[in-house]
Scaffold this motif. Structure first.
Motif, PDB file in Angstrom:
ATOM      1  N   LYS A   1      -6.592  -0.023   0.083  1.00  0.00           N
ATOM      2  CA  LYS A   1      -8.075   0.153   0.386  1.00  0.00           C
ATOM      3  C   LYS A   1      -8.563   1.008   1.428  1.00  0.00           C
ATOM      4  CE  LYS A   1      -8.591  -4.785  -0.673  1.00  0.00           C
ATOM      5  NZ  LYS A   1      -8.762  -6.144  -0.410  1.00  0.00           N
ATOM      6  N   LYS A   2      -7.537   1.035   2.591  1.00  0.00           N
ATOM      7  CA  LYS A   2      -8.120   2.235   3.383  1.00  0.00           C
ATOM      8  C   LYS A   2      -7.786   3.646   3.113  1.00  0.00           C
ATOM      9  CE  LYS A   2      -8.643   3.734   7.838  1.00  0.00           C
ATOM     10  NZ  LYS A   2      -9.325   3.212   9.007  1.00  0.00           N
ATOM     11  N   SER A   3      -6.684   3.686   2.182  1.00  0.00           N
ATOM     12  CA  SER A   3      -6.503   4.974   1.540  1.00  0.00           C
ATOM     13  C   SER A   3      -7.647   5.293   0.453  1.00  0.00           C
ATOM     14  CB  SER A   3      -5.026   5.033   0.910  1.00  0.00           C
ATOM     15  OG  SER A   3      -5.100   6.304   0.288  1.00  0.00           O
ATOM     16  N   VAL A   4      -7.861   4.495  -0.162  1.00  0.00           N
ATOM     17  CA  VAL A   4      -9.286   4.739  -1.083  1.00  0.00           C
ATOM     18  C   VAL A   4     -10.543   5.239  -0.341  1.00  0.00           C
ATOM     19  CG1 VAL A   4     -10.917   3.559  -2.838  1.00  0.00           C
ATOM     20  CG2 VAL A   4      -8.470   3.405  -2.932  1.00  0.00           C
ATOM     21  N   GLN A   5     -10.714   4.329   0.689  1.00  0.00           N
ATOM     22  CA  GLN A   5     -11.909   4.561   1.425  1.00  0.00           C
ATOM     23  C   GLN A   5     -11.809   6.115   2.072  1.00  0.00           C
ATOM     24  OE1 GLN A   5     -12.251   2.124   5.003  1.00  0.00           O
ATOM     25  NE2 GLN A   5     -14.418   2.539   5.337  1.00  0.00           N
ATOM     26  N   VAL A   6     -10.915   6.463   2.877  1.00  0.00           N
ATOM     27  CA  VAL A   6     -10.601   7.646   3.101  1.00  0.00           C
ATOM     28  C   VAL A   6     -10.935   8.607   2.221  1.00  0.00           C
ATOM     29  CG1 VAL A   6      -8.929   9.276   4.211  1.00  0.00           C
ATOM     30  CG2 VAL A   6      -8.998   6.916   5.045  1.00  0.00           C
ATOM     31  N   MET A   7     -10.500   8.742   1.135  1.00  0.00           N
ATOM     32  CA  MET A   7     -10.412   9.589   0.047  1.00  0.00           C
ATOM     33  C   MET A   7     -12.060   9.521  -0.159  1.00  0.00           C
ATOM     34  SD  MET A   7      -8.081  11.042  -1.621  1.00  0.00           S
ATOM     35  CE  MET A   7      -8.319  11.147  -3.370  1.00  0.00           C
ATOM     36  N   GLU A   8     -12.761   8.514  -0.275  1.00  0.00           N
ATOM     37  CA  GLU A   8     -14.206   8.661  -0.634  1.00  0.00           C
ATOM     38  C   GLU A   8     -15.051   9.408   0.361  1.00  0.00           C
ATOM     39  OE1 GLU A   8     -14.845   4.439  -1.277  1.00  0.00           O
ATOM     40  OE2 GLU A   8     -15.167   4.710  -3.300  1.00  0.00           O
TER      41      GLU A   8
ATOM     42  N   GLN B   1       2.684  -7.650   2.606  1.00  0.00           N
ATOM     43  CA  GLN B   1       1.615  -7.823   1.480  1.00  0.00           C
ATOM     44  C   GLN B   1       0.267  -7.518   2.003  1.00  0.00           C
ATOM     45  OE1 GLN B   1       1.570 -11.666  -0.604  1.00  0.00           O
ATOM     46  NE2 GLN B   1       0.371 -10.735  -2.215  1.00  0.00           N
ATOM     47  N   SER B   2       0.056  -8.215   2.924  1.00  0.00           N
ATOM     48  CA  SER B   2      -1.244  -7.923   3.839  1.00  0.00           C
ATOM     49  C   SER B   2      -1.491  -6.436   4.238  1.00  0.00           C
ATOM     50  CB  SER B   2      -1.233  -9.117   4.904  1.00  0.00           C
ATOM     51  OG  SER B   2      -2.564  -8.594   5.846  1.00  0.00           O
ATOM     52  N   PHE B   3      -0.549  -6.039   4.861  1.00  0.00           N
ATOM     53  CA  PHE B   3      -0.660  -4.642   5.466  1.00  0.00           C
ATOM     54  C   PHE B   3      -0.635  -3.461   4.198  1.00  0.00           C
ATOM     55  CE2 PHE B   3       1.130  -0.462   6.357  1.00  0.00           C
ATOM     56  CZ  PHE B   3       0.314  -0.033   7.527  1.00  0.00           C
ATOM     57  N   PHE B   4       0.064  -3.846   3.236  1.00  0.00           N
ATOM     58  CA  PHE B   4      -0.107  -2.697   2.016  1.00  0.00           C
ATOM     59  C   PHE B   4      -1.398  -2.967   1.411  1.00  0.00           C
ATOM     60  CE2 PHE B   4       2.270  -1.989  -2.143  1.00  0.00           C
ATOM     61  CZ  PHE B   4       2.573  -0.460  -1.838  1.00  0.00           C
ATOM     62  N   SER B   5      -2.028  -4.137   1.218  1.00  0.00           N
ATOM     63  CA  SER B   5      -3.307  -4.457   0.631  1.00  0.00           C
ATOM     64  C   SER B   5      -4.450  -3.698   1.289  1.00  0.00           C
ATOM     65  CB  SER B   5      -3.612  -5.866   0.305  1.00  0.00           C
ATOM     66  OG  SER B   5      -4.724  -5.837  -0.322  1.00  0.00           O
ATOM     67  N   ARG B   6      -4.131  -3.729   2.696  1.00  0.00           N
ATOM     68  CA  ARG B   6      -5.171  -3.263   3.569  1.00  0.00           C
ATOM     69  C   ARG B   6      -5.067  -1.698   3.596  1.00  0.00           C
ATOM     70  NH1 ARG B   6      -3.408  -6.935   7.018  1.00  0.00           N
ATOM     71  NH2 ARG B   6      -2.622  -5.318   8.607  1.00  0.00           N
ATOM     72  N   GLY B   7      -3.776  -1.170   3.459  1.00  0.00           N
ATOM     73  CA  GLY B   7      -3.636   0.248   3.405  1.00  0.00           C
ATOM     74  C   GLY B   7      -4.102   0.830   2.170  1.00  0.00           C
TER      75      GLY B   7
ATOM     76  N   ILE C   1      -4.208  -1.765  -7.834  1.00  0.00           N
ATOM     77  CA  ILE C   1      -5.601  -1.415  -7.560  1.00  0.00           C
ATOM     78  C   ILE C   1      -5.895  -0.287  -8.663  1.00  0.00           C
ATOM     79  CG2 ILE C   1      -5.387   0.360  -5.949  1.00  0.00           C
ATOM     80  CD1 ILE C   1      -7.774  -0.396  -4.450  1.00  0.00           C
ATOM     81  N   ARG C   2      -7.177  -0.394  -8.978  1.00  0.00           N
ATOM     82  CA  ARG C   2      -7.696   0.646  -9.950  1.00  0.00           C
ATOM     83  C   ARG C   2      -9.080   1.168  -9.241  1.00  0.00           C
ATOM     84  NH1 ARG C   2      -6.428   0.922 -15.454  1.00  0.00           N
ATOM     85  NH2 ARG C   2      -4.779  -0.866 -15.786  1.00  0.00           N
ATOM     86  N   LYS C   3      -9.268   2.393  -9.280  1.00  0.00           N
ATOM     87  CA  LYS C   3     -10.595   3.093  -8.884  1.00  0.00           C
ATOM     88  C   LYS C   3     -10.977   4.160  -9.480  1.00  0.00           C
ATOM     89  CE  LYS C   3     -13.615   4.258  -5.497  1.00  0.00           C
ATOM     90  NZ  LYS C   3     -14.901   3.914  -5.660  1.00  0.00           N
ATOM     91  N   MET C   4     -12.361   4.316  -9.818  1.00  0.00           N
ATOM     92  CA  MET C   4     -12.941   5.543 -10.508  1.00  0.00           C
ATOM     93  C   MET C   4     -13.846   6.096  -9.439  1.00  0.00           C
ATOM     94  SD  MET C   4     -13.549   6.808 -13.368  1.00  0.00           S
ATOM     95  CE  MET C   4     -13.466   5.636 -14.621  1.00  0.00           C
ATOM     96  N   TYR C   5     -12.988   7.364  -9.219  1.00  0.00           N
ATOM     97  CA  TYR C   5     -13.641   8.392  -8.176  1.00  0.00           C
ATOM     98  C   TYR C   5     -14.596   9.212  -9.178  1.00  0.00           C
ATOM     99  CZ  TYR C   5      -9.873   7.421  -4.981  1.00  0.00           C
ATOM    100  OH  TYR C   5      -9.428   7.091  -3.964  1.00  0.00           O
TER     101      TYR C   5
ATOM    102  N   GLU D   1      -7.513   7.972   9.619  1.00  0.00           N
ATOM    103  CA  GLU D   1      -6.483   7.040   9.299  1.00  0.00           C
ATOM    104  C   GLU D   1      -5.338   7.643  10.483  1.00  0.00           C
ATOM    105  OE1 GLU D   1      -4.013   4.844   9.243  1.00  0.00           O
ATOM    106  OE2 GLU D   1      -4.865   4.194   7.356  1.00  0.00           O
ATOM    107  N   ASN D   2      -5.246   6.797  11.453  1.00  0.00           N
ATOM    108  CA  ASN D   2      -4.402   7.361  12.826  1.00  0.00           C
ATOM    109  C   ASN D   2      -2.917   6.803  12.604  1.00  0.00           C
ATOM    110  OD1 ASN D   2      -4.931   4.603  12.892  1.00  0.00           O
ATOM    111  ND2 ASN D   2      -5.590   4.867  15.049  1.00  0.00           N
ATOM    112  N   HIS D   3      -2.757   6.238  11.622  1.00  0.00           N
ATOM    113  CA  HIS D   3      -1.153   5.772  11.402  1.00  0.00           C
ATOM    114  C   HIS D   3      -0.383   6.776  10.516  1.00  0.00           C
ATOM    115  CE1 HIS D   3      -2.238   1.800  12.875  1.00  0.00           C
ATOM    116  NE2 HIS D   3      -2.886   1.395  11.767  1.00  0.00           N
ATOM    117  N   ILE D   4      -0.781   7.565   9.935  1.00  0.00           N
ATOM    118  CA  ILE D   4      -0.213   8.760   9.237  1.00  0.00           C
ATOM    119  C   ILE D   4      -0.216   9.964  10.211  1.00  0.00           C
ATOM    120  CG2 ILE D   4       0.126  10.001   7.374  1.00  0.00           C
ATOM    121  CD1 ILE D   4      -1.300   7.676   5.907  1.00  0.00           C
TER     122      ILE D   4
END
Length: 175
Positions: free
Chosen positions: A156-163, A148-154, A7-11, A31-34
């Motif tokens: 995206k979720k991490s980027v969303q949490v950061m934003e 793979q599915s969980f990692f991909s969602r994770g 993944i690539r993201k520009m903040y 993010e309640n899993h961490i």
């Protein structure tokens, strides 16, 4: 088989703010899993690079059917993150890996934060991850598909949490 994700993201926030958010974003109700992150080692070398080693305690998110495999039925999953922050060069390199099931699977991430060359008020983020399951026999592929599915969602979720956290703390992004 090795499964890879990138993944690539520009903040649209300065490097210092994005790095600070990364280092302090968990635990968060977003993010309640961490559940916890502890710094177990921190040191600064003579050139000013700050090394940190942190351990995250996460919930076991494997589906119940996969947790029926006794080895996978654990409450806590531990992740290790090592980071190297170079404030002068405005880069932070991170390597993460799963400690819990290391004898059965390899889950690794490499993340890089750098000041954007397009705009010094922005931060470029790249993350590459790989998953390989080798220790659960005929179930290897099933675990890889879930991972793979969980990692991909994770990711995206991490980027969303950061934003969300960046916007909550600093307002709308820089132009």
């Amino acid at each position: 088989m090795v499964v890879t994700i990138e993944i690539r993201k520009m903040y649209r926030y300065p490097f210092e703010r994005v790095v600070d958010m990364h280092l302090n974003k968990y635990p968060t109700p977003l993010e309640n899993h961490i559940r916890d992150i502890k710094t177990v080692e921190e040191k600064k070398d003579i050139s000013g690079i700050i090394y940190r080693r942190r351990i995250a305690t996460c919930n076991n998110v494997l589906p119940n059917i996969l947790q029926k495999v006794n080895l996978m039925n654990v409450d806590d999953v531990y992740m290790e993150e090592e980071s190297w922050l170079d404030g002068k060069q405005k880069t932070m390199n991170i390597q993460s890996r799963c400690l819990t099931w290391s004898q059965y699977a390899t889950l690794q991430e490499v993340s890089i934060f750098t000041e954007s060359t397009a705009n010094p008020n922005w931060t470029e983020f790249r993350q590459m991850g790989s998953i390989s399951v080798t220790g659960v026999g005929r179930l290897n592929r099933l675990f890889e598909i879930f991972a793979q599915s969980f990692f991909s969602r994770g990711i995206k979720k991490s980027v969303q949490v950061m934003e969300v956290i960046l916007e909550q703390r600093y307002g709308h992004p820089c132009s």
